[in-house]
Write an enzyme that holds these catalytic residues in place. Structure first.
Site, PDB file in Angstrom:
ATOM      1  N   TRP A  60       0.824  -1.216   0.000  1.00  0.00           N
ATOM      2  CA  TRP A  60       0.000   0.000   0.000  1.00  0.00           C
ATOM      3  C   TRP A  60       0.851   1.256   0.000  1.00  0.00           C
ATOM      4  O   TRP A  60       0.329   2.350  -0.204  1.00  0.00           O
ATOM      5  CB  TRP A  60      -0.958  -0.003   1.188  1.00  0.00           C
ATOM      6  N   ARG A  61       2.160   1.116   0.225  1.00  0.00           N
ATOM      7  CA  ARG A  61       3.042   2.271   0.095  1.00  0.00           C
ATOM      8  C   ARG A  61       3.407   2.546  -1.358  1.00  0.00           C
ATOM      9  O   ARG A  61       4.028   3.571  -1.652  1.00  0.00           O
ATOM     10  CB  ARG A  61       4.319   2.048   0.914  1.00  0.00           C
ATOM     11  N   GLU A 109      -5.722   0.748   5.739  1.00  0.00           N
ATOM     12  CA  GLU A 109      -5.844   1.419   7.033  1.00  0.00           C
ATOM     13  C   GLU A 109      -6.857   0.711   7.930  1.00  0.00           C
ATOM     14  O   GLU A 109      -6.624   0.532   9.125  1.00  0.00           O
ATOM     15  CB  GLU A 109      -6.250   2.886   6.835  1.00  0.00           C
ATOM     16  N   GLN A 131      -6.207  -3.509  13.858  1.00  0.00           N
ATOM     17  CA  GLN A 131      -6.039  -4.504  14.912  1.00  0.00           C
ATOM     18  C   GLN A 131      -5.212  -5.698  14.462  1.00  0.00           C
ATOM     19  O   GLN A 131      -5.292  -6.762  15.055  1.00  0.00           O
ATOM     20  CB  GLN A 131      -7.395  -5.002  15.410  1.00  0.00           C
ATOM     21  N   LEU A 155      -9.425 -10.431  11.044  1.00  0.00           N
ATOM     22  CA  LEU A 155      -9.058  -9.019  10.897  1.00  0.00           C
ATOM     23  C   LEU A 155      -9.683  -8.101  11.940  1.00  0.00           C
ATOM     24  O   LEU A 155      -9.734  -6.897  11.750  1.00  0.00           O
ATOM     25  CB  LEU A 155      -9.430  -8.543   9.493  1.00  0.00           C
ATOM     26  N   GLY A 156     -10.151  -8.662  13.042  1.00  0.00           N
ATOM     27  CA  GLY A 156     -10.691  -7.813  14.093  1.00  0.00           C
ATOM     28  C   GLY A 156     -12.199  -7.707  14.003  1.00  0.00           C
ATOM     29  O   GLY A 156     -12.869  -8.532  13.386  1.00  0.00           O
ATOM     30  N   TYR A 157     -12.734  -6.687  14.620  1.00  0.00           N
ATOM     31  CA  TYR A 157     -14.187  -6.551  14.728  1.00  0.00           C
ATOM     32  C   TYR A 157     -14.853  -6.530  13.353  1.00  0.00           C
ATOM     33  O   TYR A 157     -14.475  -5.759  12.470  1.00  0.00           O
ATOM     34  CB  TYR A 157     -14.536  -5.278  15.496  1.00  0.00           C
ATOM     35  N   TYR A 201      -8.430   9.745  12.474  1.00  0.00           N
ATOM     36  CA  TYR A 201      -7.110   9.190  12.150  1.00  0.00           C
ATOM     37  C   TYR A 201      -7.108   8.579  10.745  1.00  0.00           C
ATOM     38  O   TYR A 201      -6.222   8.863   9.936  1.00  0.00           O
ATOM     39  CB  TYR A 201      -6.706   8.131  13.190  1.00  0.00           C
ATOM     40  N   ASP A 250       0.246   8.466  15.653  1.00  0.00           N
ATOM     41  CA  ASP A 250      -0.076   7.150  16.193  1.00  0.00           C
ATOM     42  C   ASP A 250       0.887   6.836  17.330  1.00  0.00           C
ATOM     43  O   ASP A 250       1.671   7.689  17.756  1.00  0.00           O
ATOM     44  CB  ASP A 250      -0.017   6.081  15.094  1.00  0.00           C
ATOM     45  N   CYS A 294      18.681   2.292  17.752  1.00  0.00           N
ATOM     46  CA  CYS A 294      19.207   3.521  17.154  1.00  0.00           C
ATOM     47  C   CYS A 294      20.385   3.279  16.216  1.00  0.00           C
ATOM     48  O   CYS A 294      20.353   3.682  15.039  1.00  0.00           O
ATOM     49  CB  CYS A 294      19.628   4.501  18.254  1.00  0.00           C
TER      50      CYS A 294
END
Length: 318
Positions: free
Chosen positions: A45-46, A58, A63, A103-105, A143, A161, A215
């Site tokens: 998706w980038r 998105e 989740q 995929l969550g709810y 968001y 985020d 880092c």
């Protein structure tokens, strides 16, 4: 960059005594963007600016770990490649896909289906291009609207985020306060570059400024400006942990949907015995518990509960 912009950059955050951005903000911005463009995680998706494809990514990512989203995202778009295809789909099939891919709810699948229908019927197949307009789509909050505006149209504000908050907190001593994070994130972002900037700063938090920082290992481009790197204090705001999926209400919601896809309808006890081995009509996980679950799903527009007979009957909404 003009002298006026440079002066504004230098003053960003200066009125707040608790934190401040780098004096050479232009250099910090350049370093981060160059670091990101040189090497970053290759999520598909980038590689697109299609707002539909970005919206799907998105919603799926809310989740689910990003590495797991890739296969689901590609399969979803293979099946429903456009908003027109998704709007024409049977909603039960879309919800079923969501359940099958964990995929969550499931109401997110319903909202995605309804948003696609809105795009087709209210916007002639073209997405709104700014965050305010995108929030008019079903299930699209601030968001997600900002993310789609940023990545599809390069017209968003700074995305804030968990990763961005952690970076701002460590690097510039931004306090653990949502308003402060919002201000700092928008002061950091160069005007008109929300697409590359939001990708870059989230990547920084995702691969370098992780809960256990890496880092030097990944060559963080902000080491020379980072207060945490200079002090060695890498504390960060509390990160909410996602509750376990196993045994969760979310898991049983998915089981209800999956079971009702297999049958036209089921009486409540027959359904209960199919979704959990410890179901007992009068037990802790019995009719009262299951009716509460079904009522939640009915409120989300996913199931119907017929109480006209001796025993409630559950079926998927169509």
């Amino acid at each position: 960059m003009s002298d006026v912009e440079s002066a504004e950059d230098a003053d960003a955050g200066e009125d707040d005594p608790e934190w401040s951005l780098p004096d050479d903000l232009a250099a910090a911005r350049k370093a981060l963007i160059e670091w990101y463009e040189a090497d970053h995680r290759a999520f598909p998706w980038r590689e697109t600016d299609d707002p539909y494809e970005i919206l799907v990514s998105e919603v799926m990512s809310q989740q689910t770990q990003l590495d797991r989203v890739v296969d689901a995202w590609e399969a979803f778009l293979d099946r429903w490649p456009t908003t027109a295809d998704l709007a024409a789909a049977d909603r039960a099939d879309v919800v079923g896909f969501w359940t099958d891919h964990s995929l969550g709810y499931n109401n997110r699948a319903k909202y995605l289906h309804e948003a696609a229908t809105q795009v087709e019927t209210e916007y002639d197949g073209a997405f709104p291009t700014d965050p305010d307009g995108l929030q008019d789509l079903m299930g699209v909050g601030p968001y997600t609207a900002n993310a789609v505006a940023s990545f599809a149209f390069n017209a968003g504000d700074a995305v804030v985020d968990t990763n961005v908050k952690r970076v701002a907190y460590r690097a510039f001593d931004v306090p653990d306060d949502d308003a402060a994070f919002e201000t700092a994130a928008n002061d950091l972002m160069p005007a008109g570059e929300s697409r590359v900037w939001n990708n870059a700063i989230m990547e920084l938090g995702g691969v370098a400024c992780t809960q256990t920082p890496r880092c030097d290992e990944v060559g963080c481009p902000w080491r020379e400006w980072c207060h945490a790197y200079q002090s060695g204090d890498f504390t960060a705001p509390d990160v909410p942990t996602q509750p376990s999926f196993e045994g969760s209400r979310r898991q049983f919601r998915g089981r209800v949907i999956g079971t009702l896809r297999e049958y036209d309808e089921l009486a409540i006890d027959a359904l209960g015995h199919r979704i959990r081995v410890d179901y007992a009509p009068d037990g802790e996980y019995g009719r009262e518990w299951l009716l509460g679950l079904l009522e939640d799903l009915a409120d989300d527009g996913l199931v119907d509960v017929d109480r006209s007979g001796d025993e409630p009957i559950a079926r998927l909404q169509r």
